[in-house]
Design a protein around this motif. Structure first.
Motif, mmCIF file in Angstrom:
data_model
loop_
_atom_site.group_PDB
_atom_site.id
_atom_site.type_symbol
_atom_site.label_atom_id
_atom_site.label_comp_id
_atom_site.label_asym_id
_atom_site.label_seq_id
_atom_site.Cartn_x
_atom_site.Cartn_y
_atom_site.Cartn_z
ATOM 1 N N VAL A 36 0.820 -1.211 0.000
ATOM 2 C CA VAL A 36 0.000 0.000 0.000
ATOM 3 C C VAL A 36 0.852 1.257 0.000
ATOM 4 O O VAL A 36 0.581 2.215 -0.742
ATOM 5 C CB VAL A 36 -0.949 -0.003 1.221
ATOM 6 N N LEU A 37 1.906 1.270 0.821
ATOM 7 C CA LEU A 37 2.751 2.463 0.882
ATOM 8 C C LEU A 37 3.519 2.693 -0.410
ATOM 9 O O LEU A 37 4.090 3.771 -0.620
ATOM 10 C CB LEU A 37 3.732 2.355 2.053
ATOM 11 N N GLY A 38 3.526 1.685 -1.291
ATOM 12 C CA GLY A 38 4.147 1.872 -2.597
ATOM 13 C C GLY A 38 3.454 2.950 -3.414
ATOM 14 O O GLY A 38 4.060 3.525 -4.332
ATOM 15 N N ILE A 39 2.198 3.259 -3.072
ATOM 16 C CA ILE A 39 1.490 4.333 -3.773
ATOM 17 C C ILE A 39 2.219 5.658 -3.597
ATOM 18 O O ILE A 39 2.347 6.448 -4.532
ATOM 19 C CB ILE A 39 0.034 4.436 -3.245
ATOM 20 N N VAL A 40 2.710 5.913 -2.383
ATOM 21 C CA VAL A 40 3.400 7.165 -2.107
ATOM 22 C C VAL A 40 4.705 7.233 -2.889
ATOM 23 O O VAL A 40 5.055 8.277 -3.458
ATOM 24 C CB VAL A 40 3.674 7.305 -0.595
ATOM 25 N N VAL A 41 5.444 6.124 -2.919
ATOM 26 C CA VAL A 41 6.712 6.086 -3.654
ATOM 27 C C VAL A 41 6.480 6.306 -5.137
ATOM 28 O O VAL A 41 7.178 7.102 -5.793
ATOM 29 C CB VAL A 41 7.426 4.742 -3.416
ATOM 30 N N GLU A 42 5.493 5.623 -5.706
ATOM 31 C CA GLU A 42 5.206 5.754 -7.127
ATOM 32 C C GLU A 42 4.696 7.154 -7.464
ATOM 33 O O GLU A 42 4.904 7.657 -8.573
ATOM 34 C CB GLU A 42 4.194 4.695 -7.547
ATOM 35 N N ARG A 43 4.023 7.778 -6.504
ATOM 36 C CA ARG A 43 3.561 9.144 -6.712
ATOM 37 C C ARG A 43 4.753 10.086 -6.813
ATOM 38 O O ARG A 43 4.781 10.991 -7.667
ATOM 39 C CB ARG A 43 2.650 9.549 -5.560
ATOM 40 N N LEU A 63 -6.927 -0.756 -5.210
ATOM 41 C CA LEU A 63 -7.424 -2.117 -5.029
ATOM 42 C C LEU A 63 -6.314 -3.136 -5.233
ATOM 43 O O LEU A 63 -6.156 -4.078 -4.439
ATOM 44 C CB LEU A 63 -8.572 -2.397 -5.999
ATOM 45 N N SER A 64 -5.520 -2.960 -6.286
ATOM 46 C CA SER A 64 -4.429 -3.905 -6.551
ATOM 47 C C SER A 64 -3.372 -3.840 -5.455
ATOM 48 O O SER A 64 -2.836 -4.874 -5.041
ATOM 49 C CB SER A 64 -3.794 -3.600 -7.911
ATOM 50 N N LYS A 65 -3.070 -2.627 -4.969
ATOM 51 C CA LYS A 65 -2.106 -2.489 -3.877
ATOM 52 C C LYS A 65 -2.625 -3.162 -2.613
ATOM 53 O O LYS A 65 -1.886 -3.846 -1.894
ATOM 54 C CB LYS A 65 -1.823 -1.015 -3.600
ATOM 55 N N GLY A 66 -3.911 -2.957 -2.336
ATOM 56 C CA GLY A 66 -4.492 -3.572 -1.153
ATOM 57 C C GLY A 66 -4.522 -5.087 -1.229
ATOM 58 O O GLY A 66 -4.205 -5.775 -0.254
ATOM 59 N N LEU A 67 -4.871 -5.622 -2.400
ATOM 60 C CA LEU A 67 -4.917 -7.076 -2.561
ATOM 61 C C LEU A 67 -3.533 -7.700 -2.448
ATOM 62 O O LEU A 67 -3.361 -8.755 -1.827
ATOM 63 C CB LEU A 67 -5.551 -7.436 -3.909
ATOM 64 N N SER A 68 -2.530 -7.053 -3.049
ATOM 65 C CA SER A 68 -1.174 -7.594 -2.960
ATOM 66 C C SER A 68 -0.671 -7.566 -1.522
ATOM 67 O O SER A 68 -0.028 -8.513 -1.056
ATOM 68 C CB SER A 68 -0.228 -6.794 -3.869
ATOM 69 N N SER A 69 -0.991 -6.498 -0.788
ATOM 70 C CA SER A 69 -0.600 -6.421 0.616
ATOM 71 C C SER A 69 -1.326 -7.474 1.437
ATOM 72 O O SER A 69 -0.745 -8.089 2.339
ATOM 73 C CB SER A 69 -0.902 -5.028 1.182
ATOM 74 N N TRP A 70 -2.604 -7.685 1.125
ATOM 75 C CA TRP A 70 -3.397 -8.685 1.857
ATOM 76 C C TRP A 70 -2.841 -10.092 1.648
ATOM 77 O O TRP A 70 -2.676 -10.850 2.602
ATOM 78 C CB TRP A 70 -4.850 -8.618 1.408
ATOM 79 N N PHE A 115 -3.941 2.379 4.362
ATOM 80 C CA PHE A 115 -4.587 3.344 3.482
ATOM 81 C C PHE A 115 -4.766 4.689 4.181
ATOM 82 O O PHE A 115 -4.680 5.742 3.541
ATOM 83 C CB PHE A 115 -5.936 2.804 3.004
ATOM 84 N N VAL A 116 -5.005 4.660 5.492
ATOM 85 C CA VAL A 116 -5.096 5.911 6.245
ATOM 86 C C VAL A 116 -3.733 6.602 6.270
ATOM 87 O O VAL A 116 -3.634 7.822 6.131
ATOM 88 C CB VAL A 116 -5.600 5.648 7.676
ATOM 89 N N VAL A 117 -2.670 5.811 6.433
ATOM 90 C CA VAL A 117 -1.317 6.373 6.435
ATOM 91 C C VAL A 117 -1.012 7.028 5.095
ATOM 92 O O VAL A 117 -0.454 8.134 5.037
ATOM 93 C CB VAL A 117 -0.279 5.272 6.751
ATOM 94 N N VAL A 118 -1.371 6.378 4.000
ATOM 95 C CA VAL A 118 -1.141 6.942 2.669
ATOM 96 C C VAL A 118 -1.907 8.255 2.502
ATOM 97 O O VAL A 118 -1.426 9.199 1.871
ATOM 98 C CB VAL A 118 -1.569 5.925 1.591
ATOM 99 N N ARG A 119 -3.076 8.310 3.104
ATOM 100 C CA ARG A 119 -3.914 9.511 2.979
ATOM 101 C C ARG A 119 -3.283 10.728 3.649
ATOM 102 O O ARG A 119 -3.347 11.842 3.128
ATOM 103 C CB ARG A 119 -5.279 9.227 3.601
#
Length: 210
Positions: A36-43, A63-70, A115-119
């Motif tokens: 999930v935190l990969g969203i911040v890096v990719e951003r 969704l894909s980030k969440g599923l991979s983390s799950w 997801f809250v942390v990413v927000r």
């Protein structure tokens, strides 16, 4: 007639079982953050913008980030619990399928926190620090390092913690409980997950998820 010794299940983990459950829950909070935190890096690197420029719905990214983390969290947690059961003599966590159901729910709750942390995080460094603070706080309050009382108002609030829920649920499965007996714990985890995802959606943050 054949007499066999027995003991009434108290739904409490053994000392070794408590250590295994607590440490599995503690490391889980770090594990689910990798995806999930990969969203911040990719951003920051501009990768996210290129992904969003393709003809795919925007919600596919979180969704894909969440599923991979799950998936990563489920595999890692089951591996830790299995290793603990094999290496320690006094650890018996109960039926593997029932434990797998519990782990799936706990990992979903832990993933929703990311997801809250990413927000609220503006940079990857801030996200990493925030995830570490959350993991240590929830780990300590959830009994990863020492037993935490579950009585009183504060004790009941601490039971909403996914780490505490994992230990409580494993105590039920170790006592022979099935999925039905896990009902209250699974419901608590479901409510926790929904609340965290709603917060990630509506919480005033530095940036949108995607």
């Amino acid at each position: 007639m054949v007499w066999t010794p027995g003991r009434t299940a108290d739904e409490q983990l053994s000392p070794g079982g408590s250590i295994v459950a607590g440490q599995a829950g503690f490391f889980l909070l770090f594990t689910v953050g990798f995806g999930v935190l990969g969203i911040v890096v990719e951003r920051e690197w501009g990768t996210l913008a290129r992904v969003l420029s393709t003809p795919i719905p925007r919600w596919w990214v979180p969704l894909s980030k969440g599923l991979s983390s799950w998936v990563l969290g489920v595999v890692a947690t089951l591996a830790l619990l299995t290793a603990g059961s094999l290496l320690l003599d006094d650890v018996d966590l109960g039926s593997p399928p029932v434990v797998a159901v519990l782990v799936a729910a706990v990992v979903a709750a832990a993933t929703s926190i990311s997801f809250v942390v990413v927000r609220v995080a503006g940079t990857a460094e801030q996200a990493g620090i925030a995830q570490t603070i959350v993991a240590i706080t929830l780990g300590m309050s959830g009994g990863a390092f020492f037993r935490v009382p579950s009585t009183g108002t504060l004790g009941q609030l601490l039971q909403l913690n996914p780490v505490a829920a994992l230990g409580r649920g494993l105590g039920i499965t170790a006592g022979g409980g099935g999925v039905t007996a896990l009902g209250p714990t699974l419901l608590t985890l479901l409510v926790f997950t929904v609340v965290m995802l709603l917060l990630a959606r509506v919480l005033p943050g530095r940036r949108e998820l995607v």
